[in-house]
Scaffold this active site. Structure first.
Site, short mmCIF file in Angstrom:
data_model
loop_
_atom_site.label_atom_id
_atom_site.label_comp_id
_atom_site.label_asym_id
_atom_site.label_seq_id
_atom_site.Cartn_x
_atom_site.Cartn_y
_atom_site.Cartn_z
CG HIS A 1 -1.85 1.03 1.58
ND1 HIS A 1 -3.30 0.97 0.87
CD2 HIS A 1 -1.66 2.50 1.77
CE1 HIS A 1 -3.57 2.37 1.13
NE2 HIS A 1 -2.55 3.18 1.81
CD GLU A 2 1.49 3.71 3.62
OE1 GLU A 2 1.63 4.72 3.10
OE2 GLU A 2 0.42 3.37 4.37
CG HIS B 1 0.02 6.08 -0.70
ND1 HIS B 1 -0.89 6.76 -1.10
CD2 HIS B 1 -0.45 5.55 0.26
CE1 HIS B 1 -2.15 6.72 -0.57
NE2 HIS B 1 -1.80 5.84 0.40
CD GLU C 1 -5.96 5.27 0.17
OE1 GLU C 1 -4.98 6.03 0.22
OE2 GLU C 1 -6.26 4.35 0.97
MG MG Z 1 -3.37 5.23 1.93
#
Ligand code: MG
Length: 495
Positions: free
Chosen positions: A259-260, A263, A289
């Site tokens: 997830h990170e 980003h 997101e």
């Molecule tokens: Mg996030």
């Protein structure tokens, strides 16, 4: 020096200060000793003051005004337009207001921490009321056409309105409920092997392996540990991420890394030559997101992805996963089950957590619910929508930090981000022949290249809906998410 060059110079100065604040924040989360906290808060607020002064200086305002009537390239125009918007908004917020908000945020955050520890909403209630009243004031200071909550949404998702969120959520709600109803009739897959003892050092190494495979550039970033995983950009070539490792839970580290990492790939892909300007900045929180969710869910919870990576994972933990098959693992990482806590929920029920928060926030800004009734409103919604009983405030209305910061309007960007992710991924699959084949071989380059070309390179030149239309041919539509979900979970649960 041209007016535009002077404008760039001032923006770079403001960005330098803001990035320095990010370094201090990053350090606070990763390294800071307890006793350094008080002065650190002061240091950050000093820099915030300097940056605010520069932004509101006569020189900057004059430049922005002059540039609005000059002949510029389309990117320069977009940069000036965004600067004018930020300036207008900031000029409406008085210094008194900003100071009062900052002070209230600190107090409200402390009260929220205590209230959550004691699981007692009444401790937080008076502070929430204070911060909410300040936010009502903000709506009046900024001004709005239709709904005060539009002001809140616009902070995180420029151009997004209450009306639009209602339409998006209304479209998604019944097909999601229908799918969830079918899944709930099925047996929950076994995931006990995910909750065995997994050594910290080996988990760390596996996370680094995944990040490298995604294309995260460790020469322009680094990973550290922190209590809550986050991504922060300290400049175009210094985009840092953090993760958290739980030795009794294999889920946490893996999907927080992915997830990170998603980003961070977005931040690493923004045009460095537009540093400090809108064209060098992320489009919106929803788009941000979408970049994390596309990697975390569309890619990172797919069978193709684990065809590439399951053997490496097994080799890292031979005594833990020896008897687990790829299919067992794939089922375990896609369990759908209504639960109490948003951050621990699956990719389907997640959206109900967000919809509940949106309904409550909207009602608060319409002043149609009382703050003291929030726990019961919350609990009723969880019962009627997710059929879960909330045992206490800590696991209910007090679970999220957002309201203690006054971050109303933030939650919808999480769901919207997932919907954008599905719509983008659908287009990527059409544009890249055999995308799944590349992923199965652990080759993430074609997908990253597509994201760079279609999304990252544009920064904030387009707003989120414009960007989505440019990339996919239509504005945001949750149908793509539902197509993805129906296909995936239909197969997984044999619906
Ligand atoms: Mg996030």
């Amino acid at each position: 020096m041209s007016d535009y060059d002077k404008f760039v110079e001032l923006n770079v100065k403001i960005a330098d200060i803001s990035n320095s604040m990010s370094v201090l924040n990053w350090d606070q989360e990763v390294n800071l000793p307890k006793n350094g906290l008080e002065k650190r808060a002061k240091q950050i607020s000093t820099l915030a003051g300097i940056s605010h002064e520069l932004l509101l200086s006569k020189e900057y305002e004059t430049l922005v005004k002059k540039l609005q009537s000059q002949t510029l390239t389309s990117i320069e125009k977009a940069n000036v337009k965004e600067a004018a918007k930020v300036l207008t908004k900031n000029k409406k917020l008085t210094t008194d207001y900003i100071r009062e908000l900052a002070e209230t945020q600190t107090l409200a955050n402390n009260a929220w921490l205590e209230a959550r520890n004691k699981s007692d909403f009444s401790i937080f209630e008076p502070f929430l009321e204070k911060i909410l009243n300040l936010k009502f004031k903000e709506c009046d200071l900024i001004g709005y056409d239709k709904h005060p909550y539009d002001v809140m949404l616009d902070t995180y998702e420029p151009g997004l309105t209450t009306e639009r969120v209602e339409i998006i959520f209304k479209d998604a709600k019944s097909p999601l409920l229908e799918l969830l109803g079918k899944i709930n009739k099925k047996e929950v897959p076994n995931n006990s092997f995910m909750l065995r003892q997994y050594n910290k050092a080996q988990q760390w190494d596996f996370g680094i392996y995944l990040l490298k495979q995604m294309g995260y550039d460790f020469d322009s970033g680094r990973q550290d540990l922190s209590a809550h995983p986050f991504t922060t950009s300290l400049g175009p070539n210094d985009v840092r991420i953090t993760t958290r490792i739980n030795e009794q839970n294999l889920y946490e580290m893996i999907w927080s890394c992915i997830h990170e990492g998603g980003h961070a790939l977005y931040e690493q892909g923004l045009p460095a030559d537009q540093y400090g300007l809108a064209a060098g900045e992320y489009a919106s929180l929803g788009i941000h997101e979408s970049q994390s969710r596309i990697w975390e869910n569309n890619v990172g919870r797919s069978l193709s992805y684990w065809k590439a990576n399951f053997k490496v994972l097994k080799d890292s933990f031979p005594d833990r996963l020896a008897n687990v098959t790829l299919v067992d693992f794939y089922k375990a990482i896609n369990i759908v089950k209504p639960s109490l806590i948003r951050t621990a929920s699956d990719e389907l029920t997640y959206h109900f957590h967000v919809m509940i928060r949106f309904e409550i926030e909207k009602a608060l800004f319409e002043k149609s619910i009382k703050i003291k009734d929030l726990p019961s409103v919350w609990n009723d919604k969880y019962k009627s929508i997710l059929d879960v009983n909330v045992p206490n405030d800590a696991q209910g209305v007090l679970q999220d930090i957002h309201w203690s910061h006054g971050s109303f309007g933030y939650f919808p960007t999480y769901s919207i981000g997932s919907f954008y992710a599905a719509q983008f991924y659908n287009k990527a699959q059409k544009d890249i022949p055999n995308l799944e084949g590349y992923i199965e071989k652990g080759d993430m380059k074609p997908l990253l290249k597509w994201l760079r070309k279609n999304i990252h390179q544009y920064g904030r030149v387009y707003n989120a809906e414009e960007l989505c239309e440019k990339v996919t041919g239509s504005t945001l539509n949750s149908k793509y998410f539902m197509d993805y979900a129906n296909q995936k979970y239909g197969g997984l649960y044999e619906l």
